[in-house]
Design an enzyme around this catalytic site. Sequence first.
Site, mmCIF file in Angstrom:
data_model
loop_
_atom_site.group_PDB
_atom_site.id
_atom_site.type_symbol
_atom_site.label_atom_id
_atom_site.label_comp_id
_atom_site.label_asym_id
_atom_site.label_seq_id
_atom_site.Cartn_x
_atom_site.Cartn_y
_atom_site.Cartn_z
ATOM 1 N N ASN A 12 0.879 -1.174 0.000
ATOM 2 C CA ASN A 12 0.000 0.000 0.000
ATOM 3 C C ASN A 12 0.912 1.219 0.000
ATOM 4 O OD1 ASN A 12 -1.747 2.093 0.466
ATOM 5 N ND2 ASN A 12 -2.357 1.421 2.538
ATOM 6 N N LYS A 14 0.161 4.217 -0.199
ATOM 7 C CA LYS A 14 -0.458 5.424 0.385
ATOM 8 C C LYS A 14 -0.181 6.617 -0.538
ATOM 9 C CE LYS A 14 -0.211 3.230 4.854
ATOM 10 N NZ LYS A 14 -0.180 3.353 6.313
ATOM 11 N N HIS A 96 -9.524 1.272 4.849
ATOM 12 C CA HIS A 96 -8.270 1.489 5.570
ATOM 13 C C HIS A 96 -8.529 2.429 6.740
ATOM 14 C CE1 HIS A 96 -4.196 2.626 6.552
ATOM 15 N NE2 HIS A 96 -3.800 1.556 5.898
ATOM 16 N N GLU A 98 -6.951 4.818 7.851
ATOM 17 C CA GLU A 98 -6.726 6.240 7.561
ATOM 18 C C GLU A 98 -7.948 6.848 6.882
ATOM 19 O OE1 GLU A 98 -3.005 5.604 5.540
ATOM 20 O OE2 GLU A 98 -2.100 5.045 7.455
ATOM 21 N N GLU A 167 -5.476 -4.772 10.528
ATOM 22 C CA GLU A 167 -4.469 -3.740 10.740
ATOM 23 C C GLU A 167 -4.763 -2.989 12.029
ATOM 24 O OE1 GLU A 167 -2.477 -2.570 6.700
ATOM 25 O OE2 GLU A 167 -4.029 -1.137 7.237
ATOM 26 N N GLY A 173 2.457 2.402 10.881
ATOM 27 C CA GLY A 173 3.406 3.499 10.749
ATOM 28 C C GLY A 173 4.108 3.862 12.043
ATOM 29 N N SER A 211 3.382 -2.036 10.420
ATOM 30 C CA SER A 211 4.819 -2.110 10.697
ATOM 31 C C SER A 211 5.429 -3.472 10.363
ATOM 32 C CB SER A 211 5.104 -1.724 12.156
ATOM 33 O OG SER A 211 4.721 -0.368 12.396
HETATM 34 P P1 13P Z 1 3.014 0.476 7.775
HETATM 35 O O1 13P Z 1 3.526 -0.809 7.181
HETATM 36 O O2 13P Z 1 3.760 1.683 7.298
HETATM 37 O O3 13P Z 1 2.888 0.401 9.259
HETATM 38 O O4 13P Z 1 1.526 0.676 7.202
HETATM 39 C C1 13P Z 1 0.645 -0.382 7.292
HETATM 40 C C2 13P Z 1 -0.561 -0.050 6.495
HETATM 41 O O5 13P Z 1 -1.320 0.830 6.842
HETATM 42 C C3 13P Z 1 -0.788 -0.794 5.252
HETATM 43 O O6 13P Z 1 -2.060 -0.552 4.742
#
Ligand code: 13P
Length: 247
Positions: A12, A14, A96, A98, A167, A173, A211
């Site tokens: 992903n 982002k 997601h 976010e 997740e 992150g 992560s």
């Molecule tokens: P990270 O791997 O940067 O923690 O992000 C995970 C994520 O949100 C994947 O969709």
Amino acid sequence: MNTPRKTLVVGNWKMHGSRPANAELLAGLLAARPYTADVAVCVPFVYLSETAATLASSDIRWGSQDVSAHAQGAYTGEVSAGMLAELGCRYAIVGHSERRAYHAESDEIVAAKAQAALAKGVTPVVCVGETLAEREAGQTEAVVKRQLSAVIHTLAHCAAEMVVAYEPVWAIGTGRTASPEQAQSVHAVLRAQLQAATGHGAAMRILYGGSVKPDNAASLFAQPDIDGGLIGGAALKAADFVAICRA
Ligand code: 13P
């Protein structure tokens, strides 16, 4: 439990990337083939066309990070599942954390988006996960089950076609990964829920995200109910993402 589930690793990106950076990253992923896992990248909408052209003759798949709940119409700024299908997208991430947090996506909106994707043959990667406050309040199971149940209810007999991604919000992150045991216990709950609802839970893929790095991917993916990963930061570096795909 012996199942035919093949590991799936999805990057992903982002809101990261640029045309030169993407070209370099994709070239790195292509050069490292073959993979034993299924591999996909979910890129910003504007890069889908170039990504499709770059990956078309490979077995690396591509997809989006969101999709509209609507099939078409006066929805300025939205992108429909039909458009994604036209660009050859195999996957669309939906729900997601976010988007749930910054774009006020409810369980119902997430479910409608998953349904819109499936209607056009795009596999929704449905994200669920609890916040740190919810975990500390002992609500993890209740939260992820509520999030998943909205999608199961809406997709009905097609629910077995989605991919689920667990997740935990506190692990995204932050460099603070769920331990393999913590993740496995939630995955087992989700699989039981999928099995009860669809009868096909044993065949469905449940990814872990939060992560995931080259040094922790293997122990996470070794868990019986973890079928791969949804990778954020580590998906932006070819060497890291390749290492995770091989974990
Ligand atoms: P990270 O791997 O940067 O923690 O992000 C995970 C994520 O949100 C994947 O969709």
